[in-house]
Design an enzyme around this catalytic site. Structure first.
Site, short mmCIF file in Angstrom:
data_model
loop_
_atom_site.label_atom_id
_atom_site.label_comp_id
_atom_site.label_asym_id
_atom_site.label_seq_id
_atom_site.Cartn_x
_atom_site.Cartn_y
_atom_site.Cartn_z
N ASN A 9 58.15 -30.76 21.84
CA ASN A 9 57.36 -31.99 21.96
C ASN A 9 57.31 -32.59 20.56
OD1 ASN A 9 55.44 -33.98 22.07
ND2 ASN A 9 53.97 -32.80 23.22
N LYS A 11 55.70 -34.87 19.31
CA LYS A 11 54.37 -35.27 18.84
C LYS A 11 53.54 -34.08 18.37
CE LYS A 11 54.12 -39.42 21.68
NZ LYS A 11 53.40 -40.11 22.73
N CYS A 12 54.02 -32.86 18.60
CA CYS A 12 53.29 -31.64 18.26
C CYS A 12 53.74 -31.14 16.89
CB CYS A 12 53.54 -30.59 19.32
SG CYS A 12 52.94 -28.95 18.89
N SER A 13 52.80 -30.97 15.97
CA SER A 13 53.17 -30.52 14.62
C SER A 13 53.76 -29.11 14.63
CB SER A 13 51.96 -30.59 13.68
OG SER A 13 50.95 -29.70 14.09
N ARG A 16 57.31 -29.44 15.78
CA ARG A 16 58.14 -30.01 14.71
C ARG A 16 58.44 -28.96 13.64
NH1 ARG A 16 54.41 -34.24 15.21
NH2 ARG A 16 53.56 -33.76 13.16
#
Length: 117
Positions: A9, A11-13, A16
């Site tokens: 995802n 948007k998920c740190s 990432r």
């Protein structure tokens, strides 16, 4: 086919960071944005089996949908959990990294090191 896949995802740190960790190690994985392309019920069950964890371990219990769908009930079967996760992919915990050595949920992130070369 690439031997490493990450269910990601952007948007998920944590997700990432997992992708960055793979790339820092010279691994360019197949990236599956599971919110756009949710794994099938069978794939979800296989992912759980590859992690050595129950399917419930791949469930995001802090999502409102978790309670709304009654998934907190211990009587909910794996078939029902997998169907809910496929239909509502925001319920899938991330990141999940799959390699020839197995699969790991990257929470904590260091767990993915277990399946890297």
């Amino acid at each position: 086919m690439n031997p490493v896949t990450i269910y990601h995802n952007p948007k998920c740190s944590t997700s990432r960071k997992a992708l960055d960790l793979l790339r820092e190690r010279g691994i360019e994985p197949t990236v599956v944005e599971y919110l756009k392309h949710p794994p099938s019920v069978a794939e979800l069950k296989a992912l759980a089996k590859a992690t050595g964890q129950p399917l419930r371990a791949l469930l995001r219990t802090k999502q409102a949908e978790y309670l709304e769908q009654g998934l907190d009930d211990a009587g909910v079967s794996d078939d029902q959990l997998a169907a809910a996760m496929h239909a509502t992919p925001v319920l899938i915990e991330r990141p999940i990294v799959v390699t020839p050595k197995g699969a790991r949920l990257g929470r904590p992130l260091e767990q993915i090191l277990d399946v890297l070369g």
